[in-house]
Write a protein that holds these residues in place. Structure first.
Motif, PDB file in Angstrom:
ATOM      1  N   VAL A  25       0.862  -1.193   0.000  1.00 26.78           N
ATOM      2  CA  VAL A  25       0.000   0.000   0.000  1.00 26.78           C
ATOM      3  C   VAL A  25       0.890   1.232   0.000  1.00 26.78           C
ATOM      4  O   VAL A  25       1.771   1.368   0.859  1.00 26.78           O
ATOM      5  CB  VAL A  25      -0.920   0.005   1.240  1.00 26.78           C
ATOM      6  CG1 VAL A  25      -1.726   1.293   1.305  1.00 26.78           C
ATOM      7  CG2 VAL A  25      -1.846  -1.207   1.202  1.00 26.78           C
ATOM      8  N   GLU A  47      -0.511   4.498  -0.379  1.00 26.91           N
ATOM      9  CA  GLU A  47      -1.247   5.640   0.160  1.00 26.91           C
ATOM     10  C   GLU A  47      -2.688   5.208   0.391  1.00 26.91           C
ATOM     11  O   GLU A  47      -3.148   4.234  -0.221  1.00 26.91           O
ATOM     12  CB  GLU A  47      -1.210   6.803  -0.847  1.00 26.91           C
ATOM     13  CG  GLU A  47      -1.668   8.131  -0.293  1.00 26.91           C
ATOM     14  CD  GLU A  47      -1.326   9.295  -1.221  1.00 26.91           C
ATOM     15  OE1 GLU A  47      -1.196   9.069  -2.442  1.00 26.91           O
ATOM     16  OE2 GLU A  47      -1.193  10.421  -0.729  1.00 26.91           O
ATOM     17  N   THR A  48      -3.382   5.901   1.267  1.00 28.68           N
ATOM     18  CA  THR A  48      -4.821   5.653   1.404  1.00 28.68           C
ATOM     19  C   THR A  48      -5.566   6.951   1.119  1.00 28.68           C
ATOM     20  O   THR A  48      -5.042   8.045   1.300  1.00 28.68           O
ATOM     21  CB  THR A  48      -5.194   5.128   2.804  1.00 28.68           C
ATOM     22  OG1 THR A  48      -4.710   6.037   3.784  1.00 28.68           O
ATOM     23  CG2 THR A  48      -4.613   3.748   3.051  1.00 28.68           C
ATOM     24  N   GLN A  88       3.693  16.154  -3.563  1.00 30.51           N
ATOM     25  CA  GLN A  88       4.397  16.766  -2.437  1.00 30.51           C
ATOM     26  C   GLN A  88       4.451  15.806  -1.249  1.00 30.51           C
ATOM     27  O   GLN A  88       5.474  15.688  -0.566  1.00 30.51           O
ATOM     28  CB  GLN A  88       3.691  18.076  -2.045  1.00 30.51           C
ATOM     29  CG  GLN A  88       4.424  18.923  -1.027  1.00 30.51           C
ATOM     30  CD  GLN A  88       5.772  19.418  -1.543  1.00 30.51           C
ATOM     31  OE1 GLN A  88       6.107  19.268  -2.708  1.00 30.51           O
ATOM     32  NE2 GLN A  88       6.555  19.960  -0.642  1.00 30.51           N
ATOM     33  N   ALA A  89       3.337  15.110  -1.019  1.00 28.80           N
ATOM     34  CA  ALA A  89       3.293  14.141   0.087  1.00 28.80           C
ATOM     35  C   ALA A  89       4.308  13.027  -0.155  1.00 28.80           C
ATOM     36  O   ALA A  89       5.018  12.605   0.760  1.00 28.80           O
ATOM     37  CB  ALA A  89       1.890  13.566   0.219  1.00 28.80           C
ATOM     38  N   LEU A 144       7.723  14.328   0.628  1.00 27.32           N
ATOM     39  CA  LEU A 144       7.962  14.434   2.069  1.00 27.32           C
ATOM     40  C   LEU A 144       8.269  13.066   2.665  1.00 27.32           C
ATOM     41  O   LEU A 144       9.125  12.927   3.534  1.00 27.32           O
ATOM     42  CB  LEU A 144       6.736  15.025   2.770  1.00 27.32           C
ATOM     43  CG  LEU A 144       6.540  16.528   2.646  1.00 27.32           C
ATOM     44  CD1 LEU A 144       5.258  16.949   3.351  1.00 27.32           C
ATOM     45  CD2 LEU A 144       7.719  17.272   3.257  1.00 27.32           C
ATOM     46  N   ARG A 145       7.556  12.061   2.176  1.00 27.79           N
ATOM     47  CA  ARG A 145       7.783  10.724   2.725  1.00 27.79           C
ATOM     48  C   ARG A 145       9.149  10.177   2.300  1.00 27.79           C
ATOM     49  O   ARG A 145       9.747   9.390   3.017  1.00 27.79           O
ATOM     50  CB  ARG A 145       6.645   9.788   2.322  1.00 27.79           C
ATOM     51  CG  ARG A 145       5.361  10.125   3.082  1.00 27.79           C
ATOM     52  CD  ARG A 145       4.161   9.441   2.502  1.00 27.79           C
ATOM     53  NE  ARG A 145       4.253   8.006   2.610  1.00 27.79           N
ATOM     54  CZ  ARG A 145       3.479   7.159   1.923  1.00 27.79           C
ATOM     55  NH1 ARG A 145       2.580   7.635   1.073  1.00 27.79           N
ATOM     56  NH2 ARG A 145       3.600   5.875   2.088  1.00 27.79           N
ATOM     57  N   ASP A 187      11.760  10.815   4.812  1.00 31.57           N
ATOM     58  CA  ASP A 187      11.741   9.982   6.027  1.00 31.57           C
ATOM     59  C   ASP A 187      11.927  10.826   7.272  1.00 31.57           C
ATOM     60  O   ASP A 187      12.828  10.601   8.087  1.00 31.57           O
ATOM     61  CB  ASP A 187      12.832   8.892   5.928  1.00 31.57           C
ATOM     62  CG  ASP A 187      12.540   7.737   6.880  1.00 31.57           C
ATOM     63  OD1 ASP A 187      11.437   7.680   7.449  1.00 31.57           O
ATOM     64  OD2 ASP A 187      13.432   6.890   7.062  1.00 31.57           O
ATOM     65  N   LEU A 188      11.026  11.812   7.419  1.00 33.08           N
ATOM     66  CA  LEU A 188      11.153  12.806   8.482  1.00 33.08           C
ATOM     67  C   LEU A 188      11.158  12.229   9.886  1.00 33.08           C
ATOM     68  O   LEU A 188      11.734  12.801  10.798  1.00 33.08           O
ATOM     69  CB  LEU A 188       9.978  13.788   8.401  1.00 33.08           C
ATOM     70  CG  LEU A 188       9.953  14.726   7.214  1.00 33.08           C
ATOM     71  CD1 LEU A 188       8.655  15.507   7.205  1.00 33.08           C
ATOM     72  CD2 LEU A 188      11.142  15.664   7.282  1.00 33.08           C
ATOM     73  N   TYR A 189      10.464  11.108  10.064  1.00 31.36           N
ATOM     74  CA  TYR A 189      10.326  10.566  11.429  1.00 31.36           C
ATOM     75  C   TYR A 189      11.439   9.587  11.777  1.00 31.36           C
ATOM     76  O   TYR A 189      11.390   8.946  12.816  1.00 31.36           O
ATOM     77  CB  TYR A 189       8.972   9.879  11.579  1.00 31.36           C
ATOM     78  CG  TYR A 189       7.791  10.770  11.248  1.00 31.36           C
ATOM     79  CD1 TYR A 189       7.709  12.060  11.737  1.00 31.36           C
ATOM     80  CD2 TYR A 189       6.751  10.305  10.446  1.00 31.36           C
ATOM     81  CE1 TYR A 189       6.644  12.876  11.443  1.00 31.36           C
ATOM     82  CE2 TYR A 189       5.665  11.113  10.130  1.00 31.36           C
ATOM     83  CZ  TYR A 189       5.612  12.391  10.632  1.00 31.36           C
ATOM     84  OH  TYR A 189       4.552  13.195  10.341  1.00 31.36           O
ATOM     85  N   ALA A 190      12.427   9.446  10.894  1.00 30.00           N
ATOM     86  CA  ALA A 190      13.538   8.531  11.190  1.00 30.00           C
ATOM     87  C   ALA A 190      14.335   9.060  12.377  1.00 30.00           C
ATOM     88  O   ALA A 190      14.301  10.254  12.668  1.00 30.00           O
ATOM     89  CB  ALA A 190      14.444   8.432   9.962  1.00 30.00           C
ATOM     90  N   PRO A 191      15.039   8.170  13.088  1.00 29.35           N
ATOM     91  CA  PRO A 191      15.808   8.608  14.255  1.00 29.35           C
ATOM     92  C   PRO A 191      16.772   9.749  13.935  1.00 29.35           C
ATOM     93  O   PRO A 191      17.011  10.619  14.763  1.00 29.35           O
ATOM     94  CB  PRO A 191      16.587   7.354  14.673  1.00 29.35           C
ATOM     95  CG  PRO A 191      15.760   6.221  14.165  1.00 29.35           C
ATOM     96  CD  PRO A 191      15.112   6.709  12.879  1.00 29.35           C
TER      97      PRO A 191
END
Lengths: 153, 265
Positions: free
Chosen positions: A67, A69-70, A135-136, A139-140, A143-147
């Motif tokens: 998947v 995107e939803t 754009q989404a 952004l993904r 990998d903004l939320y990576a350590p």
């Protein structure tokens, strides 16, 4: 926040244009886990979701389709119908029960040609949706939320 | 506010994700003033160093910080066991302006670990906001913070979660957190938004909220720079005219949005 579900595409049209578009729609209800279309298939319909959620996936040989995107309530499902060769770029499957307006692509395209102002508004909205999803995706990629916050400083 | 570390004892250490731990602390002697949601402390791992961490739960005589092990100090904090001691300075900075949210629609938008500083705000807003929606974006399902608590919030407000990288078992939303904004109905002009996460995510969320009619003055961002002294003296956390340890970390978007676009600030 469960009052009227925003419908950005419909809300962005004038009342007469909205009525014309909805005049072409069928009310549809889909059960959970139903395949709506497959990558490469004929993009002859699109939907505006009123409730529920649909997963967009990619065919990868030998793997369950990942998947990417939803799409949920208030959002446009499908834009491949707007551009030749009118083939789906991704596949789609309902994640739960879904209610939606279903639009026949050829009739909407014909309306766009017959009424350029309507066609412009609809095409601009679809372009905005495509730009937002591009754009989404970018952004993904970061990998903004990576350590490490998406990369070295 | 204390400018020297005050000893606090670890009451519990709860693993939240593979690299995050929530430490619940109680004073081991002198007590710091109560933390407001959104404020932060300088948390000192003795012999290692000090890092700024926003409060995650404001309890009765206890305070909880959710820490991600990303460096030497935070890794040392994550290894602390119940009974061990650390040092706290604070509370520092401005918290969430929850009075602005009284009786209005409130959107809480969190990215990754950004849910931790928003958590005490949600605790205060449940039952207080006219309508409350909590939108959470995270990297993978395993990285989602406080899943049990989110389930409880769902009974009292709208909660939507989206992930960047789903597992085959994930049945929820996939994509960026801003995509969830289309799914909630708010009175845009009177809604208040509280946003915390990576700065790029906050910038895009602020822009997406603005595009949907939420005025910048009603969007609060929790910003992060290199906080050191916590008292507005050393200048390490400067963002243009702001010293974020003193003037932030929570800053009105009408003030901060332009600053976030300036390179090298």
């Amino acid at each position: 926040m469960t009052e009227r579900q925003p419908q950005p595409l419909l809300d962005g049209l004038s009342a007469p244009h909205r009525a014309r578009l909805l005049g072409l729609a069928d009310d549809r209800e889909f059960p959970a886990d139903m395949r709506l279309f497959d990558e490469g298939g004929s993009a002859n319909r699109f939907w505006l979701l009123r409730s529920g959620e649909v997963a967009l996936d990619l065919h990868v040989p030998g793997r369950r389709p990942p998947v990417v995107e939803t799409v949920g309530a208030g959002q446009l499902l499908g834009w491949s119908w707007l551009f030749p060769p009118y083939h789906w770029h991704l596949g789609a499957r309902t994640l739960g029960p879904v209610s939606a307006w279903e639009f026949p692509a050829h009739r909407v395209r014909a309306l766009c040609e017959a009424e350029p102002e309507f066609g412009l508004r609809l095409a601009l909205h679809c372009a905005a949706v495509i730009a937002e999803r591009l754009q989404a995706a970018r952004l993904r990629l970061v990998d903004l939320y990576a350590p490490d916050g998406g990369g070295p400083p | 506010m204390s400018t020297v570390p005050v000893p606090y004892r670890v009451l519990s250490s709860r693993p939240e994700t593979p690299d995050c731990v929530s430490l619940t602390l109680a004073a081991d002697g002198a007590t710091l003033p109560a933390f407001a949601p959104g404020q932060f402390a300088m948390v000192y791992a003795f012999g290692v160093g000090e890092v700024p961490i926003s409060v995650s739960v404001v309890g009765d005589g206890t305070v909880t910080f959710t820490v991600r092990a990303v460096g030497a100090v935070s890794a040392a904090l994550c290894k602390l066991a119940p009974g061990e001691t650390l040092g706290l300075r604070g509370p520092f900075g401005s918290g969430w302006n929850l009075d602005a949210a009284d009786g209005s629609d409130v959107l809480v938008v969190a990215g990754g670990l950004g849910l931790a500083p928003l958590r005490p705000a949600v605790h205060r807003l449940l039952g207080r906001a006219a309508r409350l929606a909590v939108l959470v974006g995270t990297r993978t399902p395993a990285d989602l913070l406080f899943p049990g608590e989110l389930a409880g919030w769902r009974e009292q407000c709208r909660v939507e979660v989206t992930v960047d990288r789903p597992t085959p078992q994930w049945r929820g939303s996939v994509g960026v957190v801003t995509a969830l904004l289309d799914r909630v109905a708010v009175g845009a002009e009177t809604a208040t938004a509280l946003v915390c996460g990576p700065e790029v995510m906050m910038r895009h969320t602020a822009d997406a909220l603005h595009a949907r009619g939420v005025p910048p003055g009603r969007v609060q961002l929790s910003l992060e720079r290199n906080m050191r002294c916590g008292t507005g003296h050393c200048g390490h956390c400067q963002l243009g005219p702001l010293l974020l340890c003193r003037d932030g970390p929570v800053v009105d978007c009408a003030v901060s949005r332009q600053l976030l676009s300036v390179r090298e600030l």
